[in-house]
Design a protein around this motif. Structure first.
Motif, PDB file in Angstrom:
ATOM      1  N   THR A 138      27.655 -10.821   9.449  1.00 39.74           N
ATOM      2  CA  THR A 138      28.805 -11.674   9.156  1.00 39.74           C
ATOM      3  C   THR A 138      30.096 -11.022   9.909  1.00 39.74           C
ATOM      4  O   THR A 138      30.174 -10.011  10.209  1.00 39.74           O
ATOM      5  CB  THR A 138      29.032 -11.825   7.570  1.00 39.74           C
ATOM      6  OG1 THR A 138      29.827 -10.539   7.159  1.00 39.74           O
ATOM      7  CG2 THR A 138      28.009 -12.100   6.782  1.00 39.74           C
ATOM      8  N   GLN A 139      30.994 -11.742   9.807  1.00 36.62           N
ATOM      9  CA  GLN A 139      32.530 -11.405  10.405  1.00 36.62           C
ATOM     10  C   GLN A 139      32.937 -10.369   9.354  1.00 36.62           C
ATOM     11  O   GLN A 139      32.470 -10.701   8.250  1.00 36.62           O
ATOM     12  CB  GLN A 139      33.449 -12.670  10.631  1.00 36.62           C
ATOM     13  CG  GLN A 139      34.846 -12.120  11.080  1.00 36.62           C
ATOM     14  CD  GLN A 139      34.751 -11.457  12.323  1.00 36.62           C
ATOM     15  OE1 GLN A 139      34.427 -10.655  12.567  1.00 36.62           O
ATOM     16  NE2 GLN A 139      35.560 -12.565  13.158  1.00 36.62           N
ATOM     17  N   GLY A 198      33.083 -19.873  14.988  1.00 37.94           N
ATOM     18  CA  GLY A 198      33.834 -18.956  14.023  1.00 37.94           C
ATOM     19  C   GLY A 198      35.008 -18.798  14.376  1.00 37.94           C
ATOM     20  O   GLY A 198      35.893 -18.004  13.562  1.00 37.94           O
ATOM     21  N   ASN A 245      30.477 -16.657   9.887  1.00 38.03           N
ATOM     22  CA  ASN A 245      31.862 -16.306   9.602  1.00 38.03           C
ATOM     23  C   ASN A 245      32.415 -17.042   8.295  1.00 38.03           C
ATOM     24  O   ASN A 245      32.825 -18.316   8.415  1.00 38.03           O
ATOM     25  CB  ASN A 245      32.790 -16.666  10.678  1.00 38.03           C
ATOM     26  CG  ASN A 245      34.178 -16.154  10.574  1.00 38.03           C
ATOM     27  OD1 ASN A 245      34.678 -15.686   9.309  1.00 38.03           O
ATOM     28  ND2 ASN A 245      35.225 -16.066  11.391  1.00 38.03           N
ATOM     29  N   GLY A 265      39.695 -16.576  12.895  1.00 40.56           N
ATOM     30  CA  GLY A 265      38.563 -16.384  11.766  1.00 40.56           C
ATOM     31  C   GLY A 265      38.748 -15.321  10.979  1.00 40.56           C
ATOM     32  O   GLY A 265      37.595 -14.672  10.528  1.00 40.56           O
TER      33      GLY A 265
END
Lengths: 308, 222, 128
Positions: free
Chosen positions: A189-190, B162, A163, A238
């Motif tokens: 990835t985010q 995250g 992230n 996030g």
């Protein structure tokens, strides 16, 4: 070949990979999963099946993956460390590999306070990075973390999440380095909305040469509406959605916003393809899987390579 | 110290419901420091119980005492001469103290007046926060003196996850991200080299997961 | 201390503290207010009634105000009637002594012949 999965082959051949995601149903109806796979067949190289995302109980990822496999779609199993100790995790790794699942994403998992069972016992026996290490040890050394030999090493292509938008920023690349050192083969990835920040992240990734050690897939989510964008901005940890993005989708009429969201997603695919080190995209069209074919087509990513 | 929280008065009243004569026993240890089980709290609780029972027409006879500690046998013994004159003991000590009274004063029902919660510190007056999980395998020297097991909601060893945002945990804004704290400390100490180390799987055997624990010091036993 | 007063048969307790911001001991009056609030909660939970305790803030020179507060509180408590404890105790006192077991923890009910019992109010100056 570490696992021989379709995704691995596509990446190994140097082609731009496409993965998508589907959330299993909150019940035991396999048909719900089959419906989603119909949209995705032929449009992706592998499809993630989430593991009790946001701590909300759903059909298990492994079961969802098996249904995908039956339908001819390559599954990508997700495993969080929130709910299972190392014994159960190792066991499921063996079980997944035995059933022909060849891709595994190792994650921490959202805290259980977000789900319907906040009173549950929190496991977290090992963390996601230790899980990566554990799977790699089983696959490449043919032994359990306990040291005992295992018969029939699980062949899995190991993935992790990253992230670039979480805090603190300065630790994101070192943490990715840890995951790579632990044995990650690929990264998803985010979802990206702040392209500038992602570009900066990739620059820092390249500085450490990580882009050559691990295949990075850029996560993207098509926005259905301005409301969805605003919700995600305030409620999802996030997540980084710049105001310009919100302004842009809000500018469209309500009925035109879905189309705007898709157009913006296609645009972002074009943008990430130009960033050095990005080896593919991971399209998370949550409860909107039917739009994935259109997105992939408009981004010029069809036809998908058929692995030998 | 060990921190606890007073049980709701309603629950305590229902616990002492069958009794007419009880002892309310406090402790000068941890529970005094965290203002939940010391002398003053004994007096307040005893008053409250007497008031409630008097109003209900069923007076309660309460003997008030505060022991030095409830986790060492010699102090528990000081109750023995009179505890038999009462029908039960309501203890404001932590769970260890309550159990120790029960083990030694076997003829008396021992009731917990507090919920023992965690091992922690006084961050400021009236505010206590958790610091230690008693895992039995301390790694604080590698994390700048901040515990990843306790301060990280997911007990991650290679954090943060995250969900860390602006220095707080995804579960609530009031909860600092344990790994943000660790990184800040390591950076301040010039020890960021400790961050990028792969840590082996935690051995939880020394923790409660391995079963109820015991320590025997041969040099001290008689 | 306040709870003891109620145990001993008080029907109401008024606590007087300095004007907020004007305490000789700086924040003694503010701490006192929080403690009085805590007592009120306990009184509610024990069935005595949170309204039987009250805190007022005055300066030492406001004698007349003190009197009016006290009078008002006195009226208030009379309206509420005797504390439930006093009601119970006076009923018990009306039962022949032989049938009543002795109970420690406070004087017997205030009930004399003919009345539900005298009402008592106490005003206590907060001291630190």
């Amino acid at each position: 070949m570490k696992a021989g999965s379709n995704l691995e082959k596509v990446l190994a051949a140097g082609q731009f990979a496409v993965t998508a995601e589907c959330g299993p149903p909150r019940g035991a109806d396999a048909e719900e999963v089959r419906k989603k796979t119909k949209h995705l067949l032929g449009h992706v190289d592998a499809c993630n099946v989430t593991d009790n995302q946001t701590s909300v109980v759903r059909m298990s990822s492994m079961a969802g993956c098996l249904i995908l496999k039956e339908c001819g779609l390559e599954p990508l199993m997700q495993m969080v460390v929130r709910d299972r100790n190392r014994i159960a995790l190792q066991s499921d790794v063996l079980g997944a590999a035995a059933m022909g699942i060849r891709n595994l994403l190792c994650l921490s998992g959202d805290h259980q306070t977000f789900g319907d069972d906040p009173q549950a016992k929190n496991v977290h026996d090992i963390d996601s990075i230790q899980l990566i290490q554990l799977v790699r040890t089983m696959r490449d050394e043919g032994r359990f973390p306990s040291g005992k030999e295992l018969k029939g090493a699980p062949r899995l292509f190991i993935g992790c999440a990253a992230n670039p938008f979480a805090d603190p920023y300065e630790i994101r690349v070192p943490r990715l380095a840890l995951k790579v050192a632990a044995g990650a083969d690929f990264v998803q990835t985010q979802c990206i909305f702040n392209m500038a920040k992602f570009a900066r992240y990739m620059e820092d990734v390249r500085k450490r040469g990580l882009h050559e050690k691990v295949h990075i897939l850029a996560g993207l989510t098509p926005l259905k509406s301005a409301g969805m964008a605003k919700f995600m901005k305030s409620n999802v940890a996030g997540m980084d959605i710049p105001d310009e993005v919100i302004k842009r989708i809000s500018a469209a009429d309500k009925k035109d916003q879905p189309e705007m969201g898709i157009a913006m997603c296609v645009e972002m695919i074009d943008q990430v393809r130009k960033i050095e080190g990005v080896r593919g995209v991971h399209i998370m069209a949550i409860e909107w899987e039917q739009k994935v074919p259109e997105i992939v087509a408009r981004a010029g990513l069809l036809p998908r390579p058929v692995a030998p | 110290m060990i921190i606890g929280n007073t049980k709701p008065l309603e629950q305590i009243l229902s616990m002492v419901e069958p009794f007419d004569r009880i002892v309310v026993a406090g402790c000068y240890g941890c529970v005094t420091v965290c203002r939940v089980g010391g002398d003053k709290e004994v007096q307040v609780l005893a008053s409250a119980l007497r008031l409630a029972r008097a109003a209900a027409g069923r007076p309660l006879d309460v003997r008030e005492v505060t022991l030095e500690r409830q986790c060492d046998p010699e102090y528990v013994e000081t109750m023995r001469p009179y505890v038999g004159d009462y029908q039960g003991v309501l203890s404001l000590a932590c769970g260890a103290g309550v159990q120790f009274l029960a083990e030694r004063l076997t003829a008396s029902p021992i009731l917990p007046a507090i919920d023992t919660t965690f091992i922690g510190v006084t961050e400021r007056q009236g505010e206590w926060a958790e610091r230690c999980q008693a895992c039995g395998d301390c790694v604080l020297h590698t994390t700048g003196g901040i515990c990843p097991v306790t301060r990280c909601s997911k007990s991650i060893f290679h954090g943060p996850c995250g969900g860390s945002m602006s220095g707080h945990c995804e579960i609530a804004k009031e909860v600092p991200c344990g790994w943000q704290l660790i990184i800040d400390r390591l950076r301040a100490l010039g020890r960021m080299d400790q961050y990028e180390k792969l840590r082996p799987l935690k051995n939880w055997r020394s923790s409660r997961d391995g079963g109820p624990r015991r320590i025997i010091r041969e040099d001290l036993t008689q | 201390m306040i709870l003891k007063a109620f145990e001993n048969g008080a029907d109401g307790v008024m606590v007087v503290g300095c004007l907020e911001g004007d305490c000789h001991y700086l924040v003694g009056n503010i701490r006192a207010r929080r403690r009085v609030e805590r007592v009120a909660r306990i009184l509610a939970q024990t069935g005595i009634g949170a309204q039987r305790v009250r805190m007022v803030n005055l300066s030492a020179g406001e004698g007349a105000k003190f009197v009016s507060h006290a009078a008002e509180f006195d009226d208030h408590i009379r309206e509420l009637g005797p504390s439930p404890i006093n009601v119970v105790r006076s009923k018990a006192a009306a039962v022949p002594a032989a049938a009543q077991a002795e109970r420690p923890g406070g004087p017997g009910g205030p009930g004399g012949p003919g009345g539900p019992g005298a009402l008592r109010t106490e005003a206590a100056r907060e001291q630190r």
